[in-house]
Design a protein around this motif. Structure first.
Motif, short mmCIF file in Angstrom:
data_model
loop_
_atom_site.label_atom_id
_atom_site.label_comp_id
_atom_site.label_asym_id
_atom_site.label_seq_id
_atom_site.Cartn_x
_atom_site.Cartn_y
_atom_site.Cartn_z
N GLU A 1 7.38 -7.04 -19.77
CA GLU A 1 8.39 -6.17 -19.18
C GLU A 1 9.80 -6.61 -19.58
O GLU A 1 10.67 -5.77 -19.87
CB GLU A 1 8.25 -6.18 -17.65
CG GLU A 1 6.99 -5.51 -17.13
CD GLU A 1 5.82 -6.48 -17.02
OE1 GLU A 1 5.82 -7.51 -17.75
OE2 GLU A 1 4.91 -6.21 -16.22
N VAL B 1 12.32 -2.31 -16.10
CA VAL B 1 10.95 -1.98 -16.48
C VAL B 1 10.02 -2.51 -15.40
O VAL B 1 10.07 -3.71 -15.08
CB VAL B 1 10.58 -2.59 -17.85
CG1 VAL B 1 9.12 -2.30 -18.19
CG2 VAL B 1 11.50 -2.06 -18.94
N THR B 2 9.20 -1.63 -14.85
CA THR B 2 8.31 -2.03 -13.75
C THR B 2 6.88 -1.63 -14.06
O THR B 2 6.62 -0.47 -14.40
CB THR B 2 8.74 -1.37 -12.43
OG1 THR B 2 10.09 -1.75 -12.12
CG2 THR B 2 7.82 -1.79 -11.29
N ARG B 3 6.00 -2.60 -13.96
CA ARG B 3 4.58 -2.31 -14.03
C ARG B 3 4.05 -2.33 -12.60
O ARG B 3 4.26 -3.31 -11.86
CB ARG B 3 3.83 -3.34 -14.86
CG ARG B 3 2.32 -3.16 -14.78
CD ARG B 3 1.55 -4.01 -15.74
NE ARG B 3 0.12 -3.80 -15.55
CZ ARG B 3 -0.80 -3.96 -16.49
NH1 ARG B 3 -0.43 -4.34 -17.70
NH2 ARG B 3 -2.07 -3.76 -16.24
N VAL C 1 3.50 1.97 -16.10
CA VAL C 1 4.71 1.27 -16.51
C VAL C 1 5.83 2.30 -16.55
O VAL C 1 5.70 3.35 -17.19
CB VAL C 1 4.55 0.61 -17.89
CG1 VAL C 1 5.86 -0.08 -18.29
CG2 VAL C 1 3.41 -0.38 -17.89
N SER D 1 8.44 -6.67 -12.29
CA SER D 1 9.62 -5.91 -12.69
C SER D 1 10.60 -6.81 -13.44
O SER D 1 10.77 -7.98 -13.09
CB SER D 1 10.29 -5.32 -11.45
OG SER D 1 11.31 -4.42 -11.80
#
Length: 468
Positions: A6, A31-33, A55, A154
């Motif tokens: 990320e 960026v968040t998974r 994502v 994140s």
């Protein structure tokens, strides 16, 4: 994510903005998974078990004095390039943004509590075990609800050179037991799936609904009330979104007056994002820390992001959220605490006859024992703000209301409609007691929760029956 982390992807998106937008372009990317899993049950059986792993990329750019934001979930090279181009094009069409506060400079990020790996990687059968225990504890009543787990990682990066990374997990269970058209509810949110006791929650929901038989109508009026944690969570949520919001405060649409004794001295409210396993930074990359909003009845602060802080001549408190330009900064992890009501009382001491089971914990029992005549309220729902400035709210009770007389719960009451100013109801002299234990209630907003004890208030304005 084709092997990218990320943090690497966030950095690449920011660099692409500078290549396509020019050396003066400013950018920040998150960026968040998210790995989310849900086991849902109805008619006392599991009917759905789902999980998803997504994502997402959120991007904000500032180019030639104009600001725009965009988002996407396609993290290939073509996908991120398209996101950057779309967001830059949008910025050029936006009006000038003279209030742009600039980017968060490089700064250390607070250490977040470690996440519970067992919760992060929970299997469906672990959630099913809790559902099975809930259903069994309901003793043959029809049940419905869900058990969920969530794991988020994140990363943040901006063109000022600041970056941050964090992980969070949570588990929650929310279920009802139904009998003759009435519902009893029990819900809980935690940082560890192992802390969710399905049998305890199922027994509470069943006790509630069995105590709700043969409800009577009560006339409208002002009643003393004992709110259980589920109802108190609604108070905290509305205080957060409409009161302790720096944007609404700047627009004079908030009741908050820092430095003023606006609440009863029993009330202390702290936003505590790292009190659980929350992310250690907000959507602008600012570190998150505990923020005291009310201390012993005195309002101390409102939440700020970089924009509202610049307008107020203050510093960001780490409360930026996606869409903050519209909604403003919001504290989403409030914990209410304060003076305890008095000596502990055994569960069931304040119940009798058909209403036995309405009180399911010792804190609530202690509060009920002090009420001469009033109402025990399980839950508030469908609450809508009528006046943001004074935070006058209308809504309904739900999942159980009971009449209290001389410290005893005597019978069930039909649901009631109310109109009440939340700050007034919590004002000086209005809080007659709080439970010793704050019970964390889940929220549908990612990462949000409300830690609430049972609460006894001197007056709450009910305007009539729920169907009226």
């Amino acid at each position: 994510m084709t092997g990218q982390t990320e943090l690497e992807l966030a950095g690449q998106v920011v660099e692409l903005v500078r290549r396509l937008g020019g050396p003066t372009a400013q950018a920040e990317a998150v960026v968040t998974r998210a790995d989310l899993a849900l086991t849902r049950f109805a008619n006392s059986g599991i009917h759905q078990n789902v999980s998803e792993s997504t994502v997402g990329v959120r991007l904000r750019v500032h180019v030639d004095g104009r600001t725009a934001a965009g988002g996407g979930s396609v993290v290939t090279a073509d996908g991120t390039s398209d996101l950057v181009e779309r967001t830059l094009a949008a910025a050029r069409l936006c009006p000038p943004d003279p209030g742009w506060p600039g980017l968060t400079p490089p700064m250390p990020t607070p250490d977040a509590p470690p996440v519970d790996e067992a919760t992060a990687h929970a299997e469906p059968d672990q959630r099913a075990d809790r559902v099975r225990a809930f259903v069994a504890a309901a003793g043959g009543l029809s049940t419905a609800g869900y058990c969920r787990t969530a794991h988020r990682s994140s990363a943040f990066a901006n063109s000022a050179g600041h970056s941050a990374y964090g992980r969070s997990v949570d588990a929650a269970m929310d279920g009802i037991a139904r009998l003759d058209g009435a519902d009893g509810v029990a819900r809980r949110s935690t940082d560890r799936l192992s802390d969710l006791d399905g049998a305890e929650l199922g027994a509470q929901a069943a006790a509630k609904v069995r105590a709700a038989a043969d409800p009577v109508e009560l006339p409208p009026g002002h009643y003393e009330v004992v709110f259980e944690p589920a109802a108190v969570a609604d108070l905290l949520q509305n205080l957060s979104f409409y009161g302790f919001n720096g944007k609404r405060y700047a627009e004079r649409q908030s009741f908050a007056e820092p430095g003023a004794a606006q609440f009863d001295r029993a009330v202390t409210v702290v936003d505590d994002p790292l009190g659980g396993s929350g992310l250690p930074f907000d959507s602008e990359g600012t570190g998150r820390r505990a923020l005291t909003l009310v201390e012993a009845g005195t309002t101390r602060a409102v939440a700020h992001d970089r924009r509202t802080a610049a307008e107020a001549g203050a510093e960001s408190t780490g409360h930026a959220v996606a869409g903050g330009a519209t909604w403003g900064p919001m504290p989403r992890n409030l914990r209410l605490s304060g003076a305890v009501a008095g000596p502990a009382s055994a569960v069931g001491r304040s119940t009798t006859g058909a209403a036995a089971g309405a009180v399911v914990d010792a804190d609530t029992a202690a509060l009920v024992a002090g009420v001469r005549r009033g109402l025990l309220v399980t839950d508030l729902w469908y609450t809508r703000v009528l006046d943001p400035k004074s935070l006058v709210v209308t809504g309904l009770t739900r999942n159980g209301v009971w009449l209290i007389e001389d410290g005893t719960v005597v019978r069930a009451v039909r649901d009631l409609r109310f109109i009440e100013s939340y700050p007034r109801a919590l004002g000086p002299g209005a809080v007659l007691g709080l439970g010793a234990r704050a019970v964390r209630q889940p929220d549908r907003v990612d990462g949000a929760w409300w830690a609430a004890p049972s609460l006894r208030l001197a007056s709450w304005h009910f305007t009539g029956g729920a169907s009226g």
